[in-house]
Design a protein around this motif. Structure first.
Motif, PDB file in Angstrom:
ATOM      1  N   UNK A  41       0.791  -1.008   0.121  1.00  0.00           N
ATOM      2  CA  UNK A  41      -0.243  -0.227   0.081  1.00  0.00           C
ATOM      3  C   UNK A  41       0.364   0.983  -0.291  1.00  0.00           C
ATOM      4  N   UNK A  42       2.092   1.274   0.495  1.00  0.00           N
ATOM      5  CA  UNK A  42       2.714   1.925   0.647  1.00  0.00           C
ATOM      6  C   UNK A  42       3.576   2.146  -0.788  1.00  0.00           C
ATOM      7  N   UNK A  43       3.758   1.580  -1.399  1.00  0.00           N
ATOM      8  CA  UNK A  43       4.939   1.196  -2.689  1.00  0.00           C
ATOM      9  C   UNK A  43       4.381   1.994  -4.082  1.00  0.00           C
ATOM     10  N   UNK A  44       2.616   1.231  -3.913  1.00  0.00           N
ATOM     11  CA  UNK A  44       1.887   1.217  -4.807  1.00  0.00           C
ATOM     12  C   UNK A  44       0.822   2.151  -4.704  1.00  0.00           C
ATOM     13  N   UNK A  45       0.526   3.168  -4.992  1.00  0.00           N
ATOM     14  CA  UNK A  45      -0.665   4.148  -4.563  1.00  0.00           C
ATOM     15  C   UNK A  45      -2.193   3.600  -5.146  1.00  0.00           C
TER      16      UNK A  45
END
Length: 483
Positions: free
Chosen positions: A117-121
């Motif tokens: 969730x942090x690396x791929x919005x």
């Protein structure tokens, strides 16, 4: 009448990077197929894009999406080594359908959802564990606003402030027989007809506790399986439809429930399905009775995870077997002409150069004796495994050091960590020898000066027994032919 369209995508390593990249993957995406079947039962129209079976460049992928009916939801499944490519898939899909939510799932996502969730919005939701009930409830929410997102167990989402919210995990599906038969695309059906054989998955969960495997953490310790009746019906249906010449369940522990196994095989006999088949099993369940059952049902090969040629390492990885038990199991299988397919792993946290040598010696001898095939990989600390969860402990105990978190390299063929007892180059040399050099006839290059003579004698003693059994069996066959 269908209500809405859903697109499910199986990510593949190097997806969308090049038109020239073509990796043949022999198995259909059973996870997505199960999801698709449940969604179809609930009235949804589903398209599956399997990037293993149908590798696409970014241009081809964009064309396929734009030509597709506008979806209500896009789902992407990924393993660890393809997660970076799954991000590219999500970002590309978002460029086309900017307002269509994307959910990502699979083994890697279930354990690393915060990073995802942090690396791929572009990813709006993550699914933890089994996805069938999660997707059904999420689609109901997207269409009707109920149930509330916070009430969908097993779902990860962002709140209005952009914060990652992980709902409690959902319980496992207890009765798998509620699942419909998997439905294969015309392309997969044609592959089966052409002689690849029929493969299927009949269970979830694993009773094993191997430290390098995340199956138990992902699907639970309870062995949940389809009934013998459901399974025999599945085989019968596709046997009549596709006329395949052999079949093979992909379950790691297909022989674990012997009562189910006997019933299943008895049903096949009643249905007059008398064709060769293969399966996977565990060394600790192979005995004379099981081998006799397999032999009488025309089982031609059994895959077993040996993992190491050293008893101390086998104990440390919680395999619950010994080298002698492995040799006894292979001898039992060979006595009935059933080939053993043995998989090995080098570079366990507790491995030493001496134990790696023993693994190479055992695998090499089994492979050359003609009754077994050996394949070898490199120990990889996948998220969710006990190794991953014990990294700090193993750092103190063995000096374990992770050298890369580039997920594309987590492919079972690239060294990821070293210890006080071996380097990355040690693993590269051993892996390269076993998988490449020895096939050219080169002699095993020992990593140490350790004397393995007693160990080699034990292996040779069992192999001599196997050769005597094979010779006796061949003589009996020749005598029958002469008569």
């Amino acid at each position: 009448m269908t209500r809405s369209h859903v697109i499910l995508i199986q990510a593949c390593k190097f997806s969308l990077i090049t038109e020239k990249y073509k990796e043949r993957y022999p198995y259909p995406p059973f996870g997505l197929i199960c999801l698709a079947n449940i969604l179809k039962m609930n009235g949804y129209d589903v398209t599956i894009i399997d990037l293993y079976l149908e590798p696409l460049s970014k241009r081809e992928f964009v064309k396929k999406l734009t030509q597709s009916k506008r979806p209500l939801l896009i789902g992407i499944s990924s393993y660890t080594d393809s997660i970076l490519d799954a991000y590219k898939i999500a970002e590309t899909a978002k460029e086309i359908y900017y307002d269509v939510p994307i959910i990502m799932g699979g083994p890697h996502v279930s354990f690393m959802f915060e990073e995802v969730m942090k690396d791929c919005y572009a990813v709006d939701f993550c699914c933890l564990g089994e996805g069938e009930p999660v997707l059904v409830e999420l689609l109901e929410y997207l269409q009707y606003g109920v149930p509330n997102l916070k009430d969908i167990y097993g779902l990860v989402y962002r709140n209005s402030l952009g914060q990652c919210i992980a709902n409690p995990k959902r319980g496992f599906i207890d009765s798998l027989d509620i699942m419909p038969f998997p439905w294969f695309s015309e392309k997969v059906q044609s592959i089966i007809r052409e002689g690849e054989g029929f493969v299927f998955v009949s269970s979830r969960g694993c009773p094993g506790e191997c430290i390098f495997c995340a199956s138990r953490a992902l699907s639970g310790p309870k062995y949940r399986c389809h009934s013998a009746e459901w399974l025999a019906s599945l085989i019968y249906y596709y046997y009549k439809l596709l006329s395949f010449k052999m079949f093979g369940p992909l379950d790691d522990t297909f022989t674990a429930n012997r009562i189910r196994l006997k019933k299943f095989l008895s049903y096949l006999k009643i249905l007059e399905i008398n064709i060769p088949w293969s399966c996977k099993s565990r060394v600790d369940v192979i005995d004379g009775e099981l081998v006799e059952i397999l032999y009488k049902s025309k089982c031609i090969s059994v895959h077993i995870g040996v993992e190491s040629g050293d008893d101390e390492v086998l104990k440390s990885i919680e395999k619950r077997i010994t080298v002698e038990k492995v040799l006894k199991a292979i001898t039992l299988l060979a006595s009935k002409g059933i080939r053993a397919e043995c998989s090995f792993i080098i570079g366990h946290p507790s491995d030493t150069l001496e134990s790696i040598e023993r693994t190479l010696i055992l695998a090499d001898k089994l492979d050359k004796c003609g009754v077994a095939i050996s394949v070898m990989g490199i120990c990889t600390p996948f998220p969710g495994t006990k190794i991953w969860n014990r990294l700090k402990l193993y750092e103190l105990q063995y000096g374990l050091k992770i050298h890369t978190y580039n997920w594309r390299l987590y492919d079972l063929g690239t060294p990821i960590f070293s210890t006080n007892n071996f380097t990355l180059d040690d693993l590269r040399r051993a892996f390269f020898y076993f998988n490449y050099l020895r096939k050219t006839g080169q002699i095993l290059p020992l990593l140490t000066k350790y004397n393995h003579s007693n160990y080699i004698k034990m292996i040779d003693d069992y192999l001599s027994i196997i050769h005597k059994i094979r010779s006796t069996n061949e003589d009996e066959v020749n005598q029958k032919n002469d008569v």
